[in-house]
Design a protein around this motif. Structure first.
Motif, PDB file in Angstrom:
ATOM      1  N   THR A   6      -5.118  81.447  50.267  1.00 55.30           N
ATOM      2  CA  THR A   6      -4.699  80.034  50.272  1.00 55.30           C
ATOM      3  C   THR A   6      -3.379  79.851  51.003  1.00 55.30           C
ATOM      4  O   THR A   6      -3.167  78.825  51.657  1.00 55.30           O
ATOM      5  N   THR A   7      -2.467  80.814  50.880  1.00 52.31           N
ATOM      6  CA  THR A   7      -1.209  80.843  51.635  1.00 52.31           C
ATOM      7  C   THR A   7      -0.886  82.300  51.919  1.00 52.31           C
ATOM      8  O   THR A   7      -1.375  83.213  51.223  1.00 52.31           O
ATOM      9  N   PRO A   8      -0.035  82.582  52.926  1.00 53.59           N
ATOM     10  CA  PRO A   8       0.293  83.977  53.241  1.00 53.59           C
ATOM     11  C   PRO A   8       0.977  84.674  52.054  1.00 53.59           C
ATOM     12  O   PRO A   8       1.752  84.074  51.300  1.00 53.59           O
ATOM     13  N   LEU A   9       0.686  85.976  51.909  1.00 55.32           N
ATOM     14  CA  LEU A   9       1.246  86.797  50.834  1.00 55.32           C
ATOM     15  C   LEU A   9       2.424  87.603  51.361  1.00 55.32           C
ATOM     16  O   LEU A   9       2.344  88.207  52.437  1.00 55.32           O
ATOM     17  N   THR A  10       3.543  87.605  50.609  1.00 57.53           N
ATOM     18  CA  THR A  10       4.714  88.418  50.960  1.00 57.53           C
ATOM     19  C   THR A  10       5.081  89.299  49.762  1.00 57.53           C
ATOM     20  O   THR A  10       4.649  89.034  48.626  1.00 57.53           O
ATOM     21  N   PRO A  11       5.889  90.350  49.997  1.00 57.02           N
ATOM     22  CA  PRO A  11       6.319  91.194  48.868  1.00 57.02           C
ATOM     23  C   PRO A  11       7.152  90.452  47.830  1.00 57.02           C
ATOM     24  O   PRO A  11       7.375  90.969  46.731  1.00 57.02           O
ATOM     25  N   HIS A  12       7.613  89.249  48.145  1.00 59.22           N
ATOM     26  CA  HIS A  12       8.456  88.499  47.220  1.00 59.22           C
ATOM     27  C   HIS A  12       7.660  87.656  46.232  1.00 59.22           C
ATOM     28  O   HIS A  12       8.241  87.087  45.309  1.00 59.22           O
ATOM     29  N   HIS A  13       6.347  87.594  46.396  1.00 61.07           N
ATOM     30  CA  HIS A  13       5.537  86.852  45.445  1.00 61.07           C
ATOM     31  C   HIS A  13       5.371  87.667  44.155  1.00 61.07           C
ATOM     32  O   HIS A  13       5.324  88.899  44.188  1.00 61.07           O
ATOM     33  N   PRO A  14       5.266  86.997  42.995  1.00 56.53           N
ATOM     34  CA  PRO A  14       5.089  87.715  41.727  1.00 56.53           C
ATOM     35  C   PRO A  14       3.811  88.552  41.724  1.00 56.53           C
ATOM     36  O   PRO A  14       2.775  88.143  42.255  1.00 56.53           O
ATOM     37  N   ALA A  15       3.893  89.726  41.089  1.00 52.32           N
ATOM     38  CA  ALA A  15       2.735  90.620  40.977  1.00 52.32           C
ATOM     39  C   ALA A  15       2.108  90.544  39.590  1.00 52.32           C
ATOM     40  O   ALA A  15       0.884  90.647  39.453  1.00 52.32           O
ATOM     41  N   TYR A  16       2.915  90.404  38.551  1.00 52.41           N
ATOM     42  CA  TYR A  16       2.348  90.322  37.204  1.00 52.41           C
ATOM     43  C   TYR A  16       3.340  89.663  36.275  1.00 52.41           C
ATOM     44  O   TYR A  16       4.530  89.527  36.582  1.00 52.41           O
ATOM     45  N   ILE A  17       2.869  89.249  35.113  1.00 55.25           N
ATOM     46  CA  ILE A  17       3.705  88.720  34.032  1.00 55.25           C
ATOM     47  C   ILE A  17       3.433  89.573  32.802  1.00 55.25           C
ATOM     48  O   ILE A  17       2.269  89.779  32.431  1.00 55.25           O
ATOM     49  N   ILE A  18       4.500  90.055  32.185  1.00 60.43           N
ATOM     50  CA  ILE A  18       4.338  90.882  30.987  1.00 60.43           C
ATOM     51  C   ILE A  18       5.179  90.262  29.881  1.00 60.43           C
ATOM     52  O   ILE A  18       6.252  89.711  30.136  1.00 60.43           O
ATOM     53  N   TYR A  19       4.699  90.327  28.645  1.00 63.99           N
ATOM     54  CA  TYR A  19       5.415  89.734  27.515  1.00 63.99           C
ATOM     55  C   TYR A  19       6.047  90.817  26.642  1.00 63.99           C
ATOM     56  O   TYR A  19       5.463  91.888  26.428  1.00 63.99           O
ATOM     57  N   THR A  20       7.263  90.498  26.152  1.00 67.26           N
ATOM     58  CA  THR A  20       7.943  91.426  25.250  1.00 67.26           C
ATOM     59  C   THR A  20       7.200  91.486  23.918  1.00 67.26           C
ATOM     60  O   THR A  20       6.341  90.648  23.628  1.00 67.26           O
ATOM     61  N   SER A  21       7.588  92.488  23.097  1.00 63.17           N
ATOM     62  CA  SER A  21       6.864  92.712  21.842  1.00 63.17           C
ATOM     63  C   SER A  21       7.037  91.564  20.858  1.00 63.17           C
ATOM     64  O   SER A  21       6.183  91.326  20.010  1.00 63.17           O
ATOM     65  N   GLY A  22       8.180  90.862  20.952  1.00 66.83           N
ATOM     66  CA  GLY A  22       8.429  89.798  19.980  1.00 66.83           C
ATOM     67  C   GLY A  22       8.889  90.298  18.631  1.00 66.83           C
ATOM     68  O   GLY A  22       8.903  89.549  17.655  1.00 66.83           O
ATOM     69  N   SER A  23       9.305  91.593  18.576  1.00 70.48           N
ATOM     70  CA  SER A  23       9.713  92.168  17.285  1.00 70.48           C
ATOM     71  C   SER A  23      10.986  91.527  16.751  1.00 70.48           C
ATOM     72  O   SER A  23      11.264  91.582  15.561  1.00 70.48           O
ATOM     73  N   THR A  24      11.795  90.940  17.642  1.00 73.55           N
ATOM     74  CA  THR A  24      13.040  90.307  17.203  1.00 73.55           C
ATOM     75  C   THR A  24      13.014  88.798  17.445  1.00 73.55           C
ATOM     76  O   THR A  24      14.053  88.152  17.479  1.00 73.55           O
ATOM     77  N   GLY A  25      11.853  88.224  17.591  1.00 74.45           N
ATOM     78  CA  GLY A  25      11.726  86.789  17.856  1.00 74.45           C
ATOM     79  C   GLY A  25      10.407  86.514  18.551  1.00 74.45           C
ATOM     80  O   GLY A  25       9.474  87.311  18.501  1.00 74.45           O
ATOM     81  N   ARG A  26      10.303  85.352  19.208  1.00 69.35           N
ATOM     82  CA  ARG A  26       9.080  85.017  19.920  1.00 69.35           C
ATOM     83  C   ARG A  26       8.958  85.879  21.174  1.00 69.35           C
ATOM     84  O   ARG A  26       9.955  86.145  21.853  1.00 69.35           O
ATOM     85  N   PRO A  27       7.733  86.289  21.529  1.00 69.91           N
ATOM     86  CA  PRO A  27       7.560  87.073  22.763  1.00 69.91           C
ATOM     87  C   PRO A  27       8.029  86.285  23.978  1.00 69.91           C
ATOM     88  O   PRO A  27       7.836  85.073  24.063  1.00 69.91           O
ATOM     89  N   LYS A  28       8.654  87.000  24.920  1.00 73.50           N
ATOM     90  CA  LYS A  28       9.179  86.347  26.123  1.00 73.50           C
ATOM     91  C   LYS A  28       8.469  86.919  27.344  1.00 73.50           C
ATOM     92  O   LYS A  28       8.340  88.128  27.492  1.00 73.50           O
ATOM     93  N   GLY A  29       8.042  86.011  28.241  1.00 72.85           N
ATOM     94  CA  GLY A  29       7.372  86.446  29.452  1.00 72.85           C
ATOM     95  C   GLY A  29       8.355  86.874  30.519  1.00 72.85           C
ATOM     96  O   GLY A  29       9.351  86.209  30.772  1.00 72.85           O
ATOM     97  N   VAL A  30       8.080  88.023  31.127  1.00 71.78           N
ATOM     98  CA  VAL A  30       8.943  88.567  32.179  1.00 71.78           C
ATOM     99  C   VAL A  30       8.100  88.719  33.438  1.00 71.78           C
ATOM    100  O   VAL A  30       7.043  89.342  33.416  1.00 71.78           O
ATOM    101  N   VAL A  31       8.558  88.144  34.560  1.00 69.95           N
ATOM    102  CA  VAL A  31       7.827  88.211  35.819  1.00 69.95           C
ATOM    103  C   VAL A  31       8.228  89.482  36.543  1.00 69.95           C
ATOM    104  O   VAL A  31       9.433  89.714  36.742  1.00 69.95           O
TER     105      VAL A  31
END
Length: 628
Positions: A603-628
């Motif tokens: 749909t648009t050109p891909l560069t190394p600066h585009h996000p590859a994945y989103i991972i969420y923290t365990s949430g053991s000390t609060g709500r899970p947080k998404g990290v790109v």
């Protein structure tokens, strides 16, 4: 009331653990040998020193015992001192008296002690010159811990000073050994023992895996490696000033530095350190030389945004709780929960902060204290000594030679010192993830490697995979149970799925949720999403529904890839969903191109600066947080 010679007494819980450990060792071993020496600056009267030492040894019942076995259990029997006297050695005529003295000390602390047959203590006065003396103290750890040894040291200094000054010697401050044993037995039969057990078993009910930066040893060594360095009086003052600014004891900064180092080296969000404690909660126990010390687990939680101030607050809370329950043996806890590792060593490293008042004088002669051995190390120990004598801190690291070379130990030592200095200067609001671990040597080595590295072409993760598929198309790329795919087969499957996703509008800056079981289809889906230029969001179908719902609501994926079976475990949501096991989808895939998608297809050109994945923290000390 003292007990007469020949009396048989029980062991404290601490003594029993050492006795049982010795039974498992083949023959005599030095690992439970503890030793220090006191450098006395000035002319010592050997005759009066011997008199003082004889008097104090006669007062210290813990030094009069031998160990025996009765009906499978350990006991201790009081023996008379007989004709014992301290060793007096004159090394002043040696070409290098100091070298000769250290050779003698190293040999002394290496000699094993037999619990059943030997005296379990050893004293010697080494004369290096007319005004230079070393007083050596050696013990088997089963009869003496560091706190008890300090009581003896202070008492010898007091008696010697009185003798030199021709003053009356004050009565012994020591309580008889049987009172210490009775207090230990009373505790283990008390409600407090049950409350302590309940506290510790609740704290570690999830049985966390031990996390260390060295492997677990499989043997008990004959010796340990040690590295030593000093932090001068100025650096100690800086450490104390930083502690006051953070409203924490300076010892907590040492614990924080070690915990940060372990967290950063391993990536673990759960760090468990061993924290030695005296095991003495009342005045009777504090005035009785003997063995009562304990090493208990200090559990700390880390998250990406944890600040140094928050970590210090966590340490303060845990240390207070640990102190309230410090008489419960770590070995008991380990047996209660069947925790991993050898008894007493499932936490690593041990952090031993010893801040004792060692400003002692012998009739006006100043002294400097030195440690030679602190007993069983396990795998890795950090020992920090503040003698309160104006010389600053001494920082030792000790390691099992089976799992850590001397060079590796030196590197750990320097990095720990670097982190300690960084913690001293850091703002309490600074995230612990930004505290610098690199020594000057590490930084120079890394910069040298970067300078020597060949230039790397700018590319993307799917581009790297596609290059490998072209280099080795017939090599096995992924296996799962009885299924195996070559690079060519995996690439073809991923390309077809990627082209299908592109027809659904998936491309760079989108994210696709993957709720799939572990399988070759999961690897295919990850690669396909990456080939479109989108980021993938992994969802474990076994996660609790509230967690999955939060992740889906928070990340707002453009599309979800799943299966009809897995779909039933997912919360209801409105995102577009494709089922990889649906017959219609399988038919659609057969009509998709097999070539690698290009920017012309995307749909648009891909560069190394585009996000590859989103991972969420365990949430053991609060709500899970998404990290790109």
């Amino acid at each position: 009331m003292s007990i007469s010679a020949g009396a048989t007494l029980p062991l404290t819980a601490a003594q029993r653990e050492i006795w049982m450990a010795e039974q498992r060792l083949a023959g005599a071993n030095r690992v439970f040998r503890v030793g220090d020496y006191l450098e006395i600056h000035g002319r010592v009267d050997p005759v009066l020193f011997e008199q003082a030492l004889l008097r104090v040894v006669s007062e210290t019942e813990a030094l009069h015992v031998r160990f025996v076995e009765e009906r499978g259990d350990g006991r201790q029997v009081l023996h008379g001192l007989g004709d014992w006297s301290p060793t007096m050695i004159d090394l002043s005529a040696e070409p290098d008296p100091e070298r000769a003295a250290h050779a003698w000390l190293e040999a002394a602390v290496a000699r094993p002690m037999d619990l059943a047959g030997d005296r379990l203590f050893e004293y010697a006065l080494l004369r290096l010159g007319p005004d230079r003396f070393y007083w050596y103290q050696g013990y088997h750890h089963a009869v003496m811990d560091a706190f008890g040894a300090l009581l003896i040291t202070r008492r010898v200094a007091e008696v010697y000073t009185a003798l030199v000054q021709d003053h009356p010697v004050k009565p012994s401050p020591f309580s008889p050994l049987h009172e210490l044993l009775a207090a230990d037995e009373k505790y283990r039969d008390s409600q407090q023992f049950s409350l302590d057990r309940e506290y510790w078993t609740e704290q570690f009910a999830d049985r966390p895996e031990p996390t260390g930066f060295v492997d677990r040893p499989s043997t008990t060594p004959e010796h340990y490696l040690r590295r030593t360095a000093g932090l001068g009086a100025v650096e100690l003052n800086d450490l104390r000033a930083a502690a006051r600014h953070a409203r924490a004891p300076w010892s907590h900064l040492v614990i924080a530095a070690t915990a940060v180092y372990l967290h950063r080296m391993t990536g673990s969000s759960c760090v468990v350190l061993g924290l030695p404690v005296t095991g003495r909660l009342d005045q009777l126990q504090r005035r009785t030389p003997g063995m009562a010390s304990n090493v208990l687990p200090l559990r700390l939680s880390f998250r990406p945004d944890l600040s140094l101030g928050d970590l210090l607050g966590q340490i303060a809370d845990r240390v207070v709780e640990l102190g309230r329950h410090q008489r419960y043996r770590a070995e008991d806890l380990q047996r209660d929960l069947d925790l991993p590792g050898s008894l007493g060593t499932w936490y690593a490293p041990v952090v031993n902060v010893m801040s004792f008042d060692y400003v002692l004088d012998f009739a006006g002669l100043p002294t400097t204290a030195h440690n030679l051995s602190s007993g069983l190390v396990g795998d890795f120990t950090v020992a920090v000594w503040d003698r309160r004598d104006g010389t600053g801190l001494k920082v030792d690291v000790n390691a099992h030679p089976e799992i850590c070379s001397d060079g590796e130990l030196a590197a750990h030592h320097q990095r720990l010192l670097t982190v300690l200095r960084a913690v001293t200067t850091a703002d309490p609001t600074q995230p612990v993830g930004r505290i610098d671990l690199l020594t000057d040597e590490d930084r120079t080595a890394l910069l040298g490697m970067a300078a020597d590295a060949p230039p790397v072409a700018e590319t993307t993760l799917p581009g790297l995979f596609e290059a490998q598929a072209e280099r080795a198309p017939d090599a096995v790329a992924v296996t799962c149970d009885d299924t195996a795919l070559t690079y060519a087969e995996l690439n073809t499957r991923a390309n077809r799925l990627a082209h299908l996703l592109i027809t659904h509008g998936i491309g760079p800056e989108h994210n696709v949720a993957l709720a799939l079981p572990r399988s070759t289809d999961l690897v295919t889906a990850i690669l396909a999403v990456l080939k479109t230029g989108a980021a993938y969001l992994p969802l474990d179908p076994q996660y609790p529904t509230p967690r999955l719902n939060h992740m889906l609501t928070d990340a707002q994926p453009t599309l979800t890839l799943t299966t009809t079976t897995t779909q039933t475990n997912l919360p209801h949501h409105t995102n577009h969903t494709l089922h990889l096991d649906h017959p219609t989808l399988a038919t659609d895939l057969t009509h998709q191109p097999t070539h690698n998608p290009t920017d012309h297809d995307r749909t648009t050109p891909l560069t190394p600066h585009h996000p590859a994945y989103i991972i969420y923290t365990s949430g053991s000390t609060g709500r899970p947080k998404g990290v790109v």
